[in-house]
Design an enzyme around this catalytic site. Structure first.
Site, PDB file in Angstrom:
ATOM      1  N   GLY A 149     -42.464 -26.624  36.590  1.00 24.76           N
ATOM      2  CA  GLY A 149     -43.532 -26.880  37.549  1.00 24.76           C
ATOM      3  C   GLY A 149     -43.015 -27.127  38.941  1.00 24.76           C
ATOM      4  O   GLY A 149     -43.772 -27.485  39.845  1.00 24.76           O
ATOM      5  N   LEU A 152     -36.096 -24.253  51.263  1.00 32.97           N
ATOM      6  CA  LEU A 152     -36.158 -22.900  50.703  1.00 32.97           C
ATOM      7  C   LEU A 152     -37.589 -22.384  50.583  1.00 32.97           C
ATOM      8  O   LEU A 152     -37.826 -21.179  50.715  1.00 32.97           O
ATOM      9  CB  LEU A 152     -35.470 -22.876  49.337  1.00 32.97           C
ATOM     10  CG  LEU A 152     -33.982 -23.262  49.369  1.00 32.97           C
ATOM     11  CD1 LEU A 152     -33.436 -23.377  47.951  1.00 32.97           C
ATOM     12  CD2 LEU A 152     -33.167 -22.261  50.172  1.00 32.97           C
ATOM     13  N   GLU A 169     -36.691 -35.323  43.394  1.00 26.62           N
ATOM     14  CA  GLU A 169     -36.779 -36.740  43.059  1.00 26.62           C
ATOM     15  C   GLU A 169     -36.730 -37.658  44.276  1.00 26.62           C
ATOM     16  O   GLU A 169     -36.985 -38.855  44.156  1.00 26.62           O
ATOM     17  CB  GLU A 169     -35.640 -37.104  42.104  1.00 26.62           C
ATOM     18  CG  GLU A 169     -35.764 -36.402  40.768  1.00 26.62           C
ATOM     19  CD  GLU A 169     -34.499 -36.479  39.926  1.00 26.62           C
ATOM     20  OE1 GLU A 169     -34.582 -36.945  38.780  1.00 26.62           O
ATOM     21  OE2 GLU A 169     -33.428 -36.059  40.411  1.00 26.62           O
TER      22      GLU A 169
END
Length: 736
Positions: free
Chosen positions: A474, A622, A697
């Site tokens: 995901g 990115l 994270e």
């Protein structure tokens, strides 16, 4: 193969000089339409002819052993095919003699909820009902420790993370301003949307196992599963093209994967095992609860002279992992007198493991509360305090930082939020029943880079294919790898097919540790560099003279279609990258800053997050859309960590009380305000050949501390225990 050991920072900025212009753009995920339409097939949804269903049976004691397991009642029920009492050793067939499992196959138990058997039937409902008929008797140990508060728990330091420099106690005594505070955080569950699930099929003739499973790291899962089954790696094929979230819980194989595989091998039919939501909570893994002591000593100007961070975390006996609460504290702030010490206590709860940014997620929120207390004690703007304490070099290892945009994140975040930190006096703003306040915190997360390989094929029709066993849980891997290949080869990303989640493909690092995009993306990048070299040979030009754009190759004022240049052939190259000297020669991390406003109800103690902003430096972005989504997800996690999420274990027998999404309170829509995300322009040549770092994270690391600090500013109550539920505020609230 184009192989690179990353020993030297790559400052070429090659991706900045490509012509396609798709890197960094907010392109949608190609897997998105498949997922929202239901066309993406998850682990439990594959069609396997003759597939049986298995249901795990779990222990109802904390520690001891199973002394009797009577299968007769279960095996007599309609549709029941087998009861497997030890996944690797024995099967009791419904067509054979019903009775008790052999004593040598009865398992030891180390925690309440540990899987001890599997019931297999023609349908899930039959297996579920039969599992309830299994009669289990135990020889239970009398008083195993199930809580970190048990006086029988022995605490031992994790020596690898211990830092002792100077004299912290002396620094605390001599400090102009000092903070000595103890903070606790509750245990957490990963709470991924998709439960753990596996369908296993055994080919008896070929002696090969095919497994559809919900896993994050196939490169590691393959040898884990093979080893647990006594098979060679070549005999196991794992498929996980779509994974409905993981957050650490699917880093390794778990009970349902082994049980389904053993059942399929022994019964000669496909077997599906899907954990119930309760079983996922009870027997996969947890984040350890923590107790942390922060000691900060500063001079008159707020510059740290002493820095102490001690942690106490738990795990099962024999487990190596310990929640690394000190990870960011090793490098984030100055302070020549340092003590960093993490200790582990052994208790009998489900295994503790990596959950949602292990280490910094809970370590940073405690540290950032202590930093706010220091700012208040010194009378310094909390942003300014952090700016004054950014060290020039790693405070323990004395190595340089790679690109670090912490100061920029703090300043730009403060400007974007409208931060006014000069007056931190509580109880200054009130709207009706609600006290209002603001808070901020630093974000930091170690950058990880791992060995990865990927194959890229330029096909005769001018399209490309990227292949690696890397997974997409995901996070946007399908989109990002397609963009990298598209940029390097001059193709629209829609003309790049990305194949993932198949253990037969070149090995990537998997999804975890925020290393996926930088590591696997670098392998794709290297494969594309090799393809560009081949195209240069065909064109008779140097690499510096080649431009690839919109399916055309341009060199020396000549323009040729890739289709013509390929001449009906495919060109295939594999890229491989692995960590090198840059990993040891630089301190590499992602940084950011959080700013938030909260409202605290003057009568009930309820806290609502009104707005939240994060500014992040993650190296090269990115894909702006997927990166922003990742940061927003982390900030939502942080709201849960701050206000609602808490694993509750019964102190009598250690069983998990709130083992579903009704009682384990993750944030829902009404808990989460608009989350604003900004990225600071950055390139980090030491982080990866792409100059990109991790992102997934970072968004949780420190954010709960910002909410704590905002609560204190709103109503004057400082809570030293997470989550900050209303009962913890009520007694200390000012008169309404």
């Amino acid at each position: 193969m184009n192989s690179l050991t990353f020993d030297t920072p790559d400052a070429r900025n090659r991706l900045d000089h490509m012509a396609q212009g798709v890197i960094g753009k907010p392109l949608p995920r190609p897997d998105g339409p498949l997922k929202v339409s239901g066309a993406a097939t998850y682990a439990a949804e594959y069609t396997a002819e003759g597939c049986l269903d298995g249901v795990l049976v779990t222990a109802t004691i904390v520690k001891g052993r199973v002394t009797r397991l009577d299968e007769a009642g279960a095996l007599a029920m309609d549709g029941v095919v087998a009861v497997i009492t030890d996944p690797r050793l024995t099967t009791r067939s419904a067509q054979g003699t019903a009775g008790e499992a052999p004593a040598q196959h009865l398992p030891q138990v180390d925690y309440w909820g540990q899987p001890i058997a599997l019931v297999v039937a023609e349908t899930f409902e039959q297996a579920r009902d039969a599992a309830k008929r299994l009669v289990v008797e135990y020889d239970a140990d009398a008083t195993p420790p199930v809580s970190p508060d048990d006086p029988a728990v022995e605490w031992k330091p994790k020596d690898a993370k211990t830092v002792r420099q100077g004299d912290l106690a002396h620094a605390m005594r001599e400090a102009a301003h000092a903070v000595d505070v103890e903070i606790t955080t509750a245990g957490h569950a990963s709470a991924a949307m998709e439960p753990h699930a596996t369908i296993a099929q055994w080919d008896t003739e070929a002696r090969k196992l095919t497994v559809h499973s919900s896993l994050q790291m196939l490169n590691y899962n393959l040898p884990e599963l093979a080893d647990s089954l006594g098979l060679e790696e070549e005999q196991v094929h794992i498929l996980a093209p779509y994974v409905g979230g993981g957050f650490g819980s699917k880093l390794g194989i778990s009970a349902e994967g082994v049980a389904a595989s053993v059942a399929a091998m022994q019964l000669g039919r496909p077997v599906r095992v899907v954990m119930s939501r309760q079983q996922v909570f009870q027997c996969v893994m947890r984040r350890s609860e923590t107790r942390q002591r922060l000691r900060l000593a500063a001079d008159e100007d707020g510059r740290l002279t002493g820095f102490g961070h001690e942690g106490w975390v738990t795990n099962l006996p024999g487990e190596f992992f310990a929640e690394p609460v000190l990870q960011a504290s090793e490098f984030l702030y100055r302070g020549t007198n340092r003590l960093l010490l993490n200790s582990v206590g052994r208790i009998h709860r489900v295994t503790a493991g990596s959950v949602r940014a292990p280490g910094e997620a809970v370590g940073m929120q405690a540290l950032e509360v202590a930093m706010d207390e220091l700012a208040n004690a010194a009378g310094i703007d909390p942003v300014e305090l952090r700016l004054r304490n950014i060290p020039e070099r790693h405070p323990s290892k004395d190595i340089p930082y790679s690109s670090r945009k912490l100061a920029e994140c703090l300043r730009e975040g403060a400007d974007a939020f409208g931060w006014e930190g000069s007056d931190r006096t509580p109880c200054r703003r009130r709207e009706g029943e609600w006290w209002l306040g603001t808070g901020m915190a630093t974000a930091a997360r170690v950058h990880n880079f791992s060995k990865a390989s990927a194959r890229v094929v330029l096909r005769p029709d001018g399209t490309a294919e990227v292949a690696t066993d890397m997974t997409d849980i995901g996070t946007g891997t399908y989109a990002v790898l397609g963009q990298i290949a598209g940029e390097m080869l001059g193709l629209d990303p829609r003309d790049v097919l990305v194949s993932l989640g198949d253990s037969a493909l070149p090995k990537g690092p998997g999804s975890g540790g925020s290393w996926g995009a930088a590591s696997s993306g670098s392998a794709v990048y290297l494969a594309c560099e090799a393809l560009r070299e081949e195209l240069c040979d065909r064109l008779g030009c140097d690499a510096a003279d080649l431009t690839l754009k919109d399916g055309f190759a341009i060199a020396h004022n000549q323009r040729q279609a890739l289709v013509d240049l390929l001449g009906g052939e495919s060109i295939e190259r594999t890229g491989q990258v692995e960590p090198g000297k840059t990993e040891d020669e630089f301190c590499q991390a992602m940084y950011g800053a959080f700013f938030t406003e909260v409202a605290v109800n003057a009568y009930t103690g309820e806290t609502r997050v009104q707005r939240m902003l994060g500014t992040f430096g993650i190296g090269r972005v990115l894909n702006e859309m997927t990166a922003r989504s990742q940061c927003q997800g982390g900030m939502a996690w942080a709201i849960g960590s701050a206000l609602t999420e808490e694993l509750a274990f019964d102190p009598r027998d250690g069983h998990l009380v709130n083992c579903d999404l009704a009682e384990y309170h993750i944030p829902v829509n009404l808990d989460v305000p608009h989350l604003e995300v900004h990225f600071v322009e950055e390139r980090d040549p030491a982080a990866s050949p792409l100059q990109a770092k991790g992102v997934g994270e970072l968004g949780i690391c420190g954010a709960a501390g910002a909410i704590n600090n905002a609560i204190r500013h709103a109503c004057g109550v400082r809570v030293h225990s997470f989550p900050m539920t209303p009962d913890k505020l009520l007694a200390a609230l000012p008169d309404p």
